[in-house]
Design a protein around this motif. Structure first.
Motif, PDB file in Angstrom:
ATOM      1  N   LYS A 187       0.829  -1.205   0.000  1.00  0.00           N
ATOM      2  CA  LYS A 187       0.000   0.000   0.000  1.00  0.00           C
ATOM      3  C   LYS A 187       0.867   1.260   0.000  1.00  0.00           C
ATOM      4  CE  LYS A 187      -3.816  -2.213   2.447  1.00  0.00           C
ATOM      5  NZ  LYS A 187      -4.623  -2.235   3.682  1.00  0.00           N
ATOM      6  N   GLY A 188       0.346   2.299  -0.641  1.00  0.00           N
ATOM      7  CA  GLY A 188       1.008   3.591  -0.636  1.00  0.00           C
ATOM      8  C   GLY A 188       0.266   4.569   0.252  1.00  0.00           C
ATOM      9  N   ASN A 189       0.509   5.843   0.019  1.00  0.00           N
ATOM     10  CA  ASN A 189      -0.184   6.906   0.747  1.00  0.00           C
ATOM     11  C   ASN A 189      -1.599   7.015   0.208  1.00  0.00           C
ATOM     12  OD1 ASN A 189      -1.223   9.344   1.723  1.00  0.00           O
ATOM     13  ND2 ASN A 189       0.810  10.254   1.853  1.00  0.00           N
ATOM     14  N   ARG A 190      -2.580   6.647   1.015  1.00  0.00           N
ATOM     15  CA  ARG A 190      -3.963   6.566   0.540  1.00  0.00           C
ATOM     16  C   ARG A 190      -4.620   7.929   0.419  1.00  0.00           C
ATOM     17  NH1 ARG A 190      -7.177   1.763   3.383  1.00  0.00           N
ATOM     18  NH2 ARG A 190      -8.504   2.257   1.619  1.00  0.00           N
ATOM     19  N   ASN A 191      -3.978   8.970   0.950  1.00  0.00           N
ATOM     20  CA  ASN A 191      -4.596  10.295   0.934  1.00  0.00           C
ATOM     21  C   ASN A 191      -4.297  11.073  -0.340  1.00  0.00           C
ATOM     22  OD1 ASN A 191      -5.641   9.926   3.531  1.00  0.00           O
ATOM     23  ND2 ASN A 191      -3.690  10.535   4.452  1.00  0.00           N
ATOM     24  N   GLU A 192      -3.389  10.587  -1.165  1.00  0.00           N
ATOM     25  CA  GLU A 192      -3.002  11.315  -2.366  1.00  0.00           C
ATOM     26  C   GLU A 192      -3.102  10.414  -3.590  1.00  0.00           C
ATOM     27  OE1 GLU A 192       0.364  14.495  -1.564  1.00  0.00           O
ATOM     28  OE2 GLU A 192       0.957  12.549  -0.736  1.00  0.00           O
ATOM     29  N   ARG A 193      -3.608  10.964  -4.661  1.00  0.00           N
ATOM     30  CA  ARG A 193      -3.662  10.272  -5.946  1.00  0.00           C
ATOM     31  C   ARG A 193      -3.221  11.249  -7.030  1.00  0.00           C
ATOM     32  NH1 ARG A 193      -4.337   6.775  -2.854  1.00  0.00           N
ATOM     33  NH2 ARG A 193      -5.903   5.109  -2.815  1.00  0.00           N
TER      34      ARG A 193
ATOM     35  N   GLU B 112       3.114  14.996 -12.869  1.00  0.00           N
ATOM     36  CA  GLU B 112       4.295  14.303 -13.384  1.00  0.00           C
ATOM     37  C   GLU B 112       4.639  13.182 -12.406  1.00  0.00           C
ATOM     38  OE1 GLU B 112       7.845  16.331 -15.466  1.00  0.00           O
ATOM     39  OE2 GLU B 112       8.547  15.976 -13.420  1.00  0.00           O
ATOM     40  N   VAL B 113       4.690  11.944 -12.910  1.00  0.00           N
ATOM     41  CA  VAL B 113       4.872  10.785 -12.034  1.00  0.00           C
ATOM     42  C   VAL B 113       6.197  10.103 -12.333  1.00  0.00           C
ATOM     43  CG1 VAL B 113       2.406  10.366 -11.751  1.00  0.00           C
ATOM     44  CG2 VAL B 113       3.617   9.273 -13.646  1.00  0.00           C
ATOM     45  N   LEU B 114       6.764   9.477 -11.300  1.00  0.00           N
ATOM     46  CA  LEU B 114       7.961   8.650 -11.438  1.00  0.00           C
ATOM     47  C   LEU B 114       7.563   7.217 -11.120  1.00  0.00           C
ATOM     48  CD1 LEU B 114      11.047   8.333 -11.824  1.00  0.00           C
ATOM     49  CD2 LEU B 114      11.294   8.762  -9.362  1.00  0.00           C
ATOM     50  N   VAL B 115       7.700   6.316 -12.097  1.00  0.00           N
ATOM     51  CA  VAL B 115       7.272   4.933 -11.911  1.00  0.00           C
ATOM     52  C   VAL B 115       8.401   3.968 -12.254  1.00  0.00           C
ATOM     53  CG1 VAL B 115       4.855   5.444 -12.417  1.00  0.00           C
ATOM     54  CG2 VAL B 115       6.363   4.710 -14.260  1.00  0.00           C
ATOM     55  N   LYS B 116       8.324   2.818 -11.638  1.00  0.00           N
ATOM     56  CA  LYS B 116       9.163   1.680 -12.025  1.00  0.00           C
ATOM     57  C   LYS B 116       8.228   0.566 -12.470  1.00  0.00           C
ATOM     58  CE  LYS B 116      12.862   2.536  -8.643  1.00  0.00           C
ATOM     59  NZ  LYS B 116      13.601   1.954  -7.495  1.00  0.00           N
ATOM     60  N   TYR B 117       8.617  -0.190 -13.469  1.00  0.00           N
ATOM     61  CA  TYR B 117       7.754  -1.281 -13.906  1.00  0.00           C
ATOM     62  C   TYR B 117       8.557  -2.349 -14.630  1.00  0.00           C
ATOM     63  CZ  TYR B 117       7.997   1.208 -18.380  1.00  0.00           C
ATOM     64  OH  TYR B 117       8.433   1.847 -19.517  1.00  0.00           O
ATOM     65  N   LYS B 118       7.932  -3.516 -14.701  1.00  0.00           N
ATOM     66  CA  LYS B 118       8.438  -4.624 -15.518  1.00  0.00           C
ATOM     67  C   LYS B 118       7.228  -5.292 -16.129  1.00  0.00           C
ATOM     68  CE  LYS B 118      11.135  -8.915 -15.361  1.00  0.00           C
ATOM     69  NZ  LYS B 118      11.901  -9.852 -14.493  1.00  0.00           N
TER      70      LYS B 118
ATOM     71  N   ILE C  93      -2.476   4.486 -12.992  1.00  0.00           N
ATOM     72  CA  ILE C  93      -1.661   5.382 -12.168  1.00  0.00           C
ATOM     73  C   ILE C  93      -2.536   6.288 -11.308  1.00  0.00           C
ATOM     74  CG2 ILE C  93      -0.053   7.333 -12.249  1.00  0.00           C
ATOM     75  CD1 ILE C  93       1.272   4.664 -12.791  1.00  0.00           C
ATOM     76  N   MET C  94      -3.670   6.742 -11.860  1.00  0.00           N
ATOM     77  CA  MET C  94      -4.537   7.649 -11.109  1.00  0.00           C
ATOM     78  C   MET C  94      -5.302   6.957  -9.984  1.00  0.00           C
ATOM     79  SD  MET C  94      -5.941  10.538 -13.777  1.00  0.00           S
ATOM     80  CE  MET C  94      -6.566   9.453 -15.065  1.00  0.00           C
ATOM     81  N   THR C  95      -5.175   5.609  -9.871  1.00  0.00           N
ATOM     82  CA  THR C  95      -5.763   4.884  -8.732  1.00  0.00           C
ATOM     83  C   THR C  95      -4.728   4.577  -7.659  1.00  0.00           C
ATOM     84  OG1 THR C  95      -5.340   2.629  -9.559  1.00  0.00           O
ATOM     85  CG2 THR C  95      -7.320   3.755 -10.361  1.00  0.00           C
ATOM     86  N   MET C  96      -3.461   4.938  -7.879  1.00  0.00           N
ATOM     87  CA  MET C  96      -2.383   4.532  -6.991  1.00  0.00           C
ATOM     88  C   MET C  96      -1.963   5.646  -6.042  1.00  0.00           C
ATOM     89  SD  MET C  96       0.022   2.346  -9.651  1.00  0.00           S
ATOM     90  CE  MET C  96       1.014   1.606  -8.343  1.00  0.00           C
TER      91      MET C  96
ATOM     92  N   SER D 228       6.916   8.202  -6.886  1.00  0.00           N
ATOM     93  CA  SER D 228       6.550   9.528  -6.400  1.00  0.00           C
ATOM     94  C   SER D 228       5.825  10.268  -7.503  1.00  0.00           C
ATOM     95  CB  SER D 228       7.794  10.316  -5.974  1.00  0.00           C
ATOM     96  OG  SER D 228       8.639  10.543  -7.093  1.00  0.00           O
ATOM     97  N   PHE D 229       5.282  11.436  -7.182  1.00  0.00           N
ATOM     98  CA  PHE D 229       4.717  12.286  -8.233  1.00  0.00           C
ATOM     99  C   PHE D 229       4.767  13.732  -7.796  1.00  0.00           C
ATOM    100  CE2 PHE D 229       1.033  11.088  -5.684  1.00  0.00           C
ATOM    101  CZ  PHE D 229       0.326  12.268  -5.553  1.00  0.00           C
ATOM    102  N   LYS D 230       4.817  14.608  -8.781  1.00  0.00           N
ATOM    103  CA  LYS D 230       4.852  16.046  -8.538  1.00  0.00           C
ATOM    104  C   LYS D 230       3.506  16.619  -8.985  1.00  0.00           C
ATOM    105  CE  LYS D 230       9.791  15.988  -9.497  1.00  0.00           C
ATOM    106  NZ  LYS D 230      10.828  16.240 -10.528  1.00  0.00           N
ATOM    107  N   PRO D 231       2.710  17.084  -8.033  1.00  0.00           N
ATOM    108  CA  PRO D 231       1.399  17.634  -8.404  1.00  0.00           C
ATOM    109  C   PRO D 231       1.534  18.840  -9.327  1.00  0.00           C
ATOM    110  CG  PRO D 231       1.534  17.238  -6.039  1.00  0.00           C
ATOM    111  CD  PRO D 231       2.918  17.093  -6.574  1.00  0.00           C
ATOM    112  N   VAL D 232       0.687  18.907 -10.326  1.00  0.00           N
ATOM    113  CA  VAL D 232       0.653  20.043 -11.248  1.00  0.00           C
ATOM    114  C   VAL D 232      -0.712  20.705 -11.118  1.00  0.00           C
ATOM    115  CG1 VAL D 232       0.792  20.811 -13.640  1.00  0.00           C
ATOM    116  CG2 VAL D 232       2.300  18.981 -12.834  1.00  0.00           C
ATOM    117  N   ILE D 233      -0.723  21.999 -10.799  1.00  0.00           N
ATOM    118  CA  ILE D 233      -1.963  22.739 -10.566  1.00  0.00           C
ATOM    119  C   ILE D 233      -2.231  23.663 -11.745  1.00  0.00           C
ATOM    120  CG2 ILE D 233      -3.206  24.211  -8.947  1.00  0.00           C
ATOM    121  CD1 ILE D 233      -2.168  21.573  -7.758  1.00  0.00           C
TER     122      ILE D 233
END
Length: 599
Positions: free
Chosen positions: A166-172, A178-184, A218-221, A265-270
């Motif tokens: 689980k991640g931080n449930r208060n932020e999506r 701008e998001v930073l992801v790792k994947y395989k 991504i917008m659900t994480m 992580s992600f950087k919120p853009v307003i």
């Protein structure tokens, strides 16, 4: 383990639905005590043997891992994972176990042990132990070891997400972030087709990446969340061969993808202005919850550059002094002004500003460089400190009246300079300070009322200049609610009514104003204008009606002529028929031809 029919599962769900009406408030039951047995519904009982920890419980479609022992009421054991030496994992609510067991597990906390009692149908089967006797009541002693949250992202099975950490449930993230992801990403056979580096990959959600359905996932994480995805072809690459970024191999058509993904992580853009022309990307969160807002004294440091280009200004960097200014006072370009008003103390952000909120189509010269016309500009800004303008509730009555008077004067100066939008905002703020809240004494109340009326009238003048006639009418009506004889309010409301074509209402206001002030020159001129407009309107209406009647008369004349022509033609036809009939009668009555032709 007990196999269960899908229909039985729906029976439990339907029964549960009947227990709570939509919108009904259900009071929470007190915590269950060890050794206490409760009825969860008419067919299911739960006895708590060992309390769990935390507050979360599984939901239907989650994958749970449990130990259980199944026995009949006479003590006969018919199944046990403990005897087999390993727990079992299954999906809750997918008819993999008895419906009663599913319904009980969703009430359990992590580590909890409970005894569930419920009846079974004759069709239930006992894995490894033959059949349960018909219409038996069974008991399951269950330990909830762990569970994995499962999310149907698209609500149709197209993308299934299993939350491994689980991640931080208060932020999506939002689509602008701008998001930073790792994947395989792998195929069903285990072939790796795409993988990020150890550092991960950064992109804006709205731009997408890897496969079309990833932004939706991504917008659900939450920040720091790790998940496993099962992606059906229609949400991956469908019938096309995939050539995703960071790919190791191409992806064959109609491939199902299995993806391990982590939102690092992600950087919120307003979207500061709501039209995507001033975007603020937060690099570092600020302190607390307060923002600078309009009218605050702010201290900022920044580096400003032309987008993808040259630095043209620095403040508070490389031994330069930070910039101090009051927001909403046009002391900096509008885009920077608006963005800074949303920042917290200590916040650091990159603000990208469209020319409409920057320097427009003119050249702007600075010490370090020149900004070409029509340029997007980028400010990397840090909010060093700010002092918020005091709110009305923070002031005593005399301070409120003083602050309102100051705002009014600021508005008057802006009005004289033709800055009607900003002037109107000043008048609105002034009224906020002297709103009718019952806190003012008699003398103070008189001053407060005068300020309110004056600012409403001035605000109406701004609205007229901005062609916002509905707002002008509203503000004048507020004045007339407290001063029904106010000539200025009647005059300005009449102006607004004329512009909206409400000549009757305008006439009423003008006549009332002249009753109060018969010699008022401006009102008389407005009355003359209204009469001229009414006369022109009457002429247009008369011409319109005349054209309508003329058209009808013309149509009537055409019809009459056509009827006359048709009648004449019919009469001629009748006469011709009568003549032919007469000729036939005459021929039949004449003697044979007696002329002899000589040869």
């Amino acid at each position: 383990m007990v196999a269960e029919k899908a229909s039985d599962m729906s029976d439990f769900e339907n029964e549960d639905d009947l227990d709570e009406e939509p919108g009904e408030v259900i009071e929470s039951a007190p915590p269950q005590k060890v050794g206490e047995e409760r009825e969860l519904n008419s067919q299911l009982k739960k006895k708590l043997l060992k309390p769990g920890h935390g507050w979360e419980t599984p939901e239907f479609n989650d994958e749970v891992t449990v130990h259980y022992v199944g026995i009949l009421l006479d003590g006969t054991k018919f199944d046990s994972t403990r005897d087999r030496g390993e727990p079992v994992t299954f999906t809750v609510g997918q008819a993999e176990v008895a419906a009663g067991l599913d319904r009980g597990i969703v009430t359990m906390k992590m580590g909890e042990v409970a005894l569930f009692t419920f009846p079974t149908d004759s069709g239930d089967e006992v894995v490894n132990s033959g059949n349960i006797p018909s219409n038996s009541v069974v008991q399951f002693e269950v330990e909830l070891i762990s569970w994995i949250k499962v999310v149907d992202v698209c609500k149709n099975g197209g993308i299934i997400k299993k939350i491994m950490e689980k991640g931080n449930r208060n932020e999506r993230p939002s689509d602008l972030d701008e998001v930073l992801v790792k994947y395989k990403a792998t195929l069903v056979d285990g072939t790796t087709v795409a993988e990020t580096s150890e550092e991960g990959f950064e992109f804006h959600v709205k731009d997408g990446h890897l496969f079309p359905g990833l932004p939706k996932v991504i917008m659900t994480m939450g920040r720091g969340e790790k998940a496993k995805l099962i992606v059906q072809p229609q949400y991956a690459f469908g019938e096309k061969e995939g050539e995703a970024e960071s790919r190791v191999h191409s992806i064959p058509p109609n491939s199902e993808l299995h993806v391990d993904v982590e939102l690092v992580s992600f950087k919120p853009v307003i979207d500061v202005t709501g039209d995507s022309k001033v975007l603020k990307k937060i690099l570092r969160e600020g302190e607390g919850s307060l923002t600078a807002n309009e009218g605050a004294m702010v201290t900022i440091s920044y580096v400003a550059k032309v987008e993808h280009g040259t630095i043209f200004e620095k403040k508070g960097i490389d031994e330069t002094k930070p910039l101090e200014f009051i927001t909403d006072e046009e002391q900096v370009i509008p885009g920077l002004d608006r963005a800074v008003a949303t920042m917290k103390k200590g916040e650091k952000a990159i603000v990208t500003i469209h020319p409409d909120y920057a320097f427009g189509n003119v050249e702007a010269r600075f010490d370090l460089a020149t900004v070409p016309p029509g340029s997007n500009v980028v400010y990397e800004v840090e909010m060093v400190d700010f002092i918020k303008e005091k709110a009305p509730w923070e002031l005593n009555n005399s301070e409120k009246i003083e602050a309102a008077g100051k705002k009014k004067e600021e508005g008057n100066l802006l009005f004289k300079n033709g800055k009607y939008q900003r002037a109107g905002k000043k008048y609105d703020k002034a009224v906020d300070y002297v709103s009718e809240d019952g806190s003012f004494g008699d003398d103070e109340q008189k001053l407060a009322k005068e300020l309110r009326v004056s600012c409403w009238l001035n605000g109406a003048a701004c609205s007229l200049k901005l062609n916002n006639f509905s707002e002008a009418i509203k503000l004048c009506s507020q004045v007339l609610d407290v001063e029904f004889h106010n000539v200025k309010a009647l005059y300005r409301r009449a102006q607004a009514y004329i512009e909206t074509g409400d000549y009757i209402l305008a006439d009423v206001d003008i006549k009332q104003a002249l009753e109060e002030d018969p010699q008022n020159r401006e009102v008389k001129l407005l009355q003359r204008k209204l009469k001229q407009l009414q006369l022109e309107s009457d002429k247009r209406d008369a011409k319109l009606y005349a054209n309508m009647f003329a058209h009808k008369e013309k149509d009537s004349s055409v019809v009459t002529k056509r009827l006359k022509v048709e009648k004449s033609q019919d009469e001629r036809k009748d006469e011709e028929v009568m003549r032919m009939e007469g000729d036939k009668v005459a021929d039949s009555a004449a003697p044979p031809d007696t002329d002899v032709i000589n040869n």
